[in-house]
Scaffold this motif. Structure first.
Motif, PDB file in Angstrom:
ATOM      1  N   ASN A  57      97.820  45.904   4.959  1.00 34.04           N
ATOM      2  CA  ASN A  57      97.092  46.190   3.725  1.00 34.04           C
ATOM      3  C   ASN A  57      95.854  45.336   3.509  1.00 34.04           C
ATOM      4  OD1 ASN A  57      98.875  43.934   3.369  1.00 34.04           O
ATOM      5  ND2 ASN A  57      98.643  44.096   1.154  1.00 34.04           N
ATOM      6  N   THR A  58      95.183  44.917   4.579  1.00 42.14           N
ATOM      7  CA  THR A  58      93.920  44.212   4.382  1.00 42.14           C
ATOM      8  C   THR A  58      92.842  45.229   4.001  1.00 42.14           C
ATOM      9  OG1 THR A  58      92.995  44.377   6.619  1.00 42.14           O
ATOM     10  CG2 THR A  58      94.616  42.628   6.235  1.00 42.14           C
ATOM     11  N   ASN A  64      94.510  47.246  10.435  1.00 40.93           N
ATOM     12  CA  ASN A  64      95.811  47.048   9.807  1.00 40.93           C
ATOM     13  C   ASN A  64      96.967  47.436  10.726  1.00 40.93           C
ATOM     14  OD1 ASN A  64      94.760  45.947   7.513  1.00 40.93           O
ATOM     15  ND2 ASN A  64      94.836  47.818   6.289  1.00 40.93           N
ATOM     16  N   THR A  65      98.158  46.930  10.393  1.00 37.14           N
ATOM     17  CA  THR A  65      99.336  47.085  11.247  1.00 37.14           C
ATOM     18  C   THR A  65     100.437  47.854  10.516  1.00 37.14           C
ATOM     19  OG1 THR A  65     100.782  45.218  10.639  1.00 37.14           O
ATOM     20  CG2 THR A  65      98.785  44.691  11.875  1.00 37.14           C
ATOM     21  N   GLY A  66     101.547  48.073  11.216  1.00 33.69           N
ATOM     22  CA  GLY A  66     102.665  48.806  10.638  1.00 33.69           C
ATOM     23  C   GLY A  66     103.765  47.938  10.069  1.00 33.69           C
ATOM     24  N   THR A  67     103.530  46.659   9.840  1.00 35.49           N
ATOM     25  CA  THR A  67     104.567  45.752   9.336  1.00 35.49           C
ATOM     26  C   THR A  67     105.198  46.287   8.057  1.00 35.49           C
ATOM     27  OG1 THR A  67     103.606  43.794  10.375  1.00 35.49           O
ATOM     28  CG2 THR A  67     104.985  43.432   8.438  1.00 35.49           C
ATOM     29  N   ASN A  68     106.551  46.278   8.021  1.00 34.86           N
ATOM     30  CA  ASN A  68     107.286  46.867   6.898  1.00 34.86           C
ATOM     31  C   ASN A  68     108.710  46.351   6.872  1.00 34.86           C
ATOM     32  OD1 ASN A  68     109.344  49.111   8.094  1.00 34.86           O
ATOM     33  ND2 ASN A  68     107.500  49.021   9.360  1.00 34.86           N
ATOM     34  N   VAL A  69     109.437  46.686   5.801  1.00 33.81           N
ATOM     35  CA  VAL A  69     110.889  46.518   5.781  1.00 33.81           C
ATOM     36  C   VAL A  69     111.519  47.897   5.703  1.00 33.81           C
ATOM     37  CG1 VAL A  69     110.996  44.189   4.839  1.00 33.81           C
ATOM     38  CG2 VAL A  69     110.813  46.121   3.285  1.00 33.81           C
ATOM     39  N   SER A  70     112.649  48.054   6.379  1.00 29.31           N
ATOM     40  CA  SER A  70     113.259  49.374   6.497  1.00 29.31           C
ATOM     41  C   SER A  70     114.714  49.227   6.883  1.00 29.31           C
ATOM     42  CB  SER A  70     112.511  50.188   7.565  1.00 29.31           C
ATOM     43  OG  SER A  70     113.146  51.424   7.816  1.00 29.31           O
ATOM     44  N   ASN A  71     115.486  50.280   6.681  1.00 34.01           N
ATOM     45  CA  ASN A  71     116.848  50.314   7.204  1.00 34.01           C
ATOM     46  C   ASN A  71     116.886  50.833   8.630  1.00 34.01           C
ATOM     47  OD1 ASN A  71     118.515  49.235   5.117  1.00 34.01           O
ATOM     48  ND2 ASN A  71     118.069  51.057   3.900  1.00 34.01           N
ATOM     49  N   THR A  72     115.715  51.101   9.190  1.00 28.53           N
ATOM     50  CA  THR A  72     115.587  51.564  10.575  1.00 28.53           C
ATOM     51  C   THR A  72     114.712  50.584  11.350  1.00 28.53           C
ATOM     52  OG1 THR A  72     115.712  53.855   9.837  1.00 28.53           O
ATOM     53  CG2 THR A  72     114.859  53.468  12.057  1.00 28.53           C
ATOM     54  N   PRO A  73     115.146  50.160  12.545  1.00 28.37           N
ATOM     55  CA  PRO A  73     114.301  49.260  13.331  1.00 28.37           C
ATOM     56  C   PRO A  73     113.125  50.019  13.945  1.00 28.37           C
ATOM     57  CG  PRO A  73     116.289  49.814  14.554  1.00 28.37           C
ATOM     58  CD  PRO A  73     116.447  50.426  13.194  1.00 28.37           C
ATOM     59  N   ASP A  74     111.924  49.487  13.776  1.00 22.88           N
ATOM     60  CA  ASP A  74     110.761  50.090  14.432  1.00 22.88           C
ATOM     61  C   ASP A  74     110.812  49.810  15.930  1.00 22.88           C
ATOM     62  OD1 ASP A  74     109.891  50.916  11.979  1.00 22.88           O
ATOM     63  OD2 ASP A  74     108.128  49.605  11.895  1.00 22.88           O
ATOM     64  N   THR A  75     110.419  50.812  16.703  1.00 20.96           N
ATOM     65  CA  THR A  75     110.401  50.660  18.163  1.00 20.96           C
ATOM     66  C   THR A  75     109.026  50.933  18.752  1.00 20.96           C
ATOM     67  OG1 THR A  75     111.131  52.959  18.425  1.00 20.96           O
ATOM     68  CG2 THR A  75     112.844  51.261  18.393  1.00 20.96           C
ATOM     69  N   ALA A  76     108.106  51.469  17.941  1.00 26.86           N
ATOM     70  CA  ALA A  76     106.762  51.784  18.431  1.00 26.86           C
ATOM     71  C   ALA A  76     105.742  50.943  17.666  1.00 26.86           C
ATOM     72  CB  ALA A  76     106.463  53.264  18.264  1.00 26.86           C
ATOM     73  N   LEU A 175     110.313  38.630   0.906  1.00 28.10           N
ATOM     74  CA  LEU A 175     109.553  37.823   1.843  1.00 28.10           C
ATOM     75  C   LEU A 175     108.084  38.108   1.525  1.00 28.10           C
ATOM     76  CD1 LEU A 175     109.256  36.005   4.354  1.00 28.10           C
ATOM     77  CD2 LEU A 175     109.286  38.106   5.730  1.00 28.10           C
ATOM     78  N   ASN A 176     107.407  37.111   0.945  1.00 24.78           N
ATOM     79  CA  ASN A 176     106.009  37.258   0.555  1.00 24.78           C
ATOM     80  C   ASN A 176     105.126  36.715   1.671  1.00 24.78           C
ATOM     81  OD1 ASN A 176     106.317  38.229  -2.277  1.00 24.78           O
ATOM     82  ND2 ASN A 176     107.333  36.254  -2.558  1.00 24.78           N
ATOM     83  N   LEU A 177     104.532  37.624   2.445  1.00 25.55           N
ATOM     84  CA  LEU A 177     103.675  37.225   3.554  1.00 25.55           C
ATOM     85  C   LEU A 177     102.234  37.070   3.075  1.00 25.55           C
ATOM     86  CD1 LEU A 177     104.934  39.480   6.507  1.00 25.55           C
ATOM     87  CD2 LEU A 177     105.420  37.058   6.108  1.00 25.55           C
ATOM     88  N   HIS A 178     101.648  35.916   3.350  1.00 27.98           N
ATOM     89  CA  HIS A 178     100.242  35.674   3.059  1.00 27.98           C
ATOM     90  C   HIS A 178      99.519  35.474   4.387  1.00 27.98           C
ATOM     91  CE1 HIS A 178     100.566  34.738  -1.408  1.00 27.98           C
ATOM     92  NE2 HIS A 178     101.834  34.837  -1.024  1.00 27.98           N
ATOM     93  N   GLN A 179      98.613  36.378   4.699  1.00 28.80           N
ATOM     94  CA  GLN A 179      97.807  36.265   5.914  1.00 28.80           C
ATOM     95  C   GLN A 179      96.413  35.799   5.504  1.00 28.80           C
ATOM     96  OE1 GLN A 179      97.683  39.335   9.119  1.00 28.80           O
ATOM     97  NE2 GLN A 179      95.564  39.603   8.464  1.00 28.80           N
ATOM     98  N   CYS A 180      96.052  34.614   5.974  1.00 29.51           N
ATOM     99  CA  CYS A 180      94.745  34.039   5.636  1.00 29.51           C
ATOM    100  C   CYS A 180      93.903  33.959   6.902  1.00 29.51           C
ATOM    101  CB  CYS A 180      94.919  32.659   5.028  1.00 29.51           C
ATOM    102  SG  CYS A 180      95.939  32.665   3.517  1.00 29.51           S
ATOM    103  N   LEU A 229      87.953  39.862   3.638  1.00 29.98           N
ATOM    104  CA  LEU A 229      88.073  41.220   4.168  1.00 29.98           C
ATOM    105  C   LEU A 229      89.308  41.373   5.049  1.00 29.98           C
ATOM    106  CD1 LEU A 229      86.566  43.992   4.312  1.00 29.98           C
ATOM    107  CD2 LEU A 229      85.516  43.147   6.425  1.00 29.98           C
ATOM    108  N   ASN A 230      89.649  40.320   5.784  1.00 28.79           N
ATOM    109  CA  ASN A 230      90.782  40.365   6.712  1.00 28.79           C
ATOM    110  C   ASN A 230      92.006  39.609   6.206  1.00 28.79           C
ATOM    111  OD1 ASN A 230      89.551  41.870   8.943  1.00 28.79           O
ATOM    112  ND2 ASN A 230      88.176  40.124   9.091  1.00 28.79           N
ATOM    113  N   SER A 231      91.921  39.075   5.001  1.00 24.59           N
ATOM    114  CA  SER A 231      93.043  38.328   4.419  1.00 24.59           C
ATOM    115  C   SER A 231      93.756  39.191   3.386  1.00 24.59           C
ATOM    116  CB  SER A 231      92.540  37.039   3.756  1.00 24.59           C
ATOM    117  OG  SER A 231      91.858  36.215   4.684  1.00 24.59           O
ATOM    118  N   ALA A 232      95.073  39.008   3.269  1.00 25.09           N
ATOM    119  CA  ALA A 232      95.846  39.784   2.297  1.00 25.09           C
ATOM    120  C   ALA A 232      97.220  39.152   2.144  1.00 25.09           C
ATOM    121  CB  ALA A 232      95.991  41.234   2.750  1.00 25.09           C
ATOM    122  N   TYR A 233      97.936  39.572   1.092  1.00 26.57           N
ATOM    123  CA  TYR A 233      99.336  39.197   0.955  1.00 26.57           C
ATOM    124  C   TYR A 233     100.156  40.472   0.802  1.00 26.57           C
ATOM    125  CZ  TYR A 233      99.263  40.243  -4.050  1.00 26.57           C
ATOM    126  OH  TYR A 233      99.169  40.885  -5.261  1.00 26.57           O
TER     127      TYR A 233
END
Length: 238
Positions: A57-58, A64-76, A175-180, A229-233
């Motif tokens: 969500n930058t 941007n990437t597919g990082t998420n929480v889910s009841n299904t493990p991502d494989t791709a 889990l609050n991720l802060h990407q700086c 521009l490239n930072s987000a939480y």
């Protein structure tokens, strides 16, 4: 991705349930609503540097990437296409599904490598470029020792910007991720953790009962300034 030389001065337990004579080990359900934290590490190369992104969500949506929480493990692996001369580096990119049913702690190892004025940040243990993989894992034990691959090809570990942090996800809802991301002279450096020795480049990443509502980044320094521009939480959970 872009990297550069950030001057080091500036840059449950298992519960035994007894049924008759049979003891059954039961792991408490994670407090996060979903079972898996799926972290996508997308690394881009261009302009003589590297840039690592793990968030979805930058403002710079092409990275941007597919990082998420889910009841299904991502494989791709899910990564934006990049652009502006920056392209995905598959050898350093990967997706890892961390199963919170396996333990209460998400132990994040941030390993930062340095070469010829560039920085490269890695957080995952399973990229094809194994010499740059980290010890990030889920466990019932909080990690206290940083685990980083040896690097190579002229790249060495920069301990001032590397660290391990254990996030207790059995006692917290988010889990609050802060990407700086900091920039200097066309290079970029990404930090994810709040506890490296180079404190001016630390972030607000935490585990909490509450979702964070604002980005928290250190001020940088030594010619490095925050690139919003490239930072987000991103609060993961709920």
């Amino acid at each position: 991705m872009r990297r550069h030389s950030l001057v080091a001065a500036a840059v449950a337990g298992a519960i035994g349930l007894t049924l008759g004579s049979t003891a059954v080990a039961a792991q408490p359900a994670p407090r996060l609503a979903e079972r898996y934290v799926n972290i996508h590490q997308c690394v881009y190369v261009g302009s003589g540097g590297h840039y690592t992104n793990v968030l979805p969500n930058t403002a710079n949506t092409a990275f941007n990437t597919g990082t998420n929480v889910s009841n299904t493990p991502d494989t791709a692996l899910a990564c934006g296409p990049g652009g502006g001369g920056w392209s995905l580096a598959p050898a350093n990119s990967a997706v890892k599904a961390f199963d919170l049913a396996a333990g209460r702690y998400l132990n994040v190892h941030q390993c930062v490598y340095y070469s010829a004025g560039q920085h490269y940040t890695a957080v995952l243990p399973n990229t094809p470029n194994a010499n740059f993989n980290t010890g990030t894992n889920v466990s019932n034990t909080a990690d206290t020792t940083l685990a980083c691959g040896p690097g190579g090809g002229g790249w060495t570990l920069l301990r001032a910007n590397s660290a391990v942090q254990s996030f207790d996800l059995a006692d917290n809802r988010y889990l609050n991720l802060h990407q700086c991301v900091w920039t200097s002279g066309g290079q970029y450096y990404m930090g994810l953790l709040p506890n490296t020795p180079n404190t001016n480049f630390n972030t607000g990443t935490n585990a909490s009962p509450m979702a964070d509502t604002a980005l928290k980044c250190g001020p940088g320094g030594g010619g490095w300034s925050l690139d919003r521009l490239n930072s987000a939480y991103r609060p993961l959970g709920g």
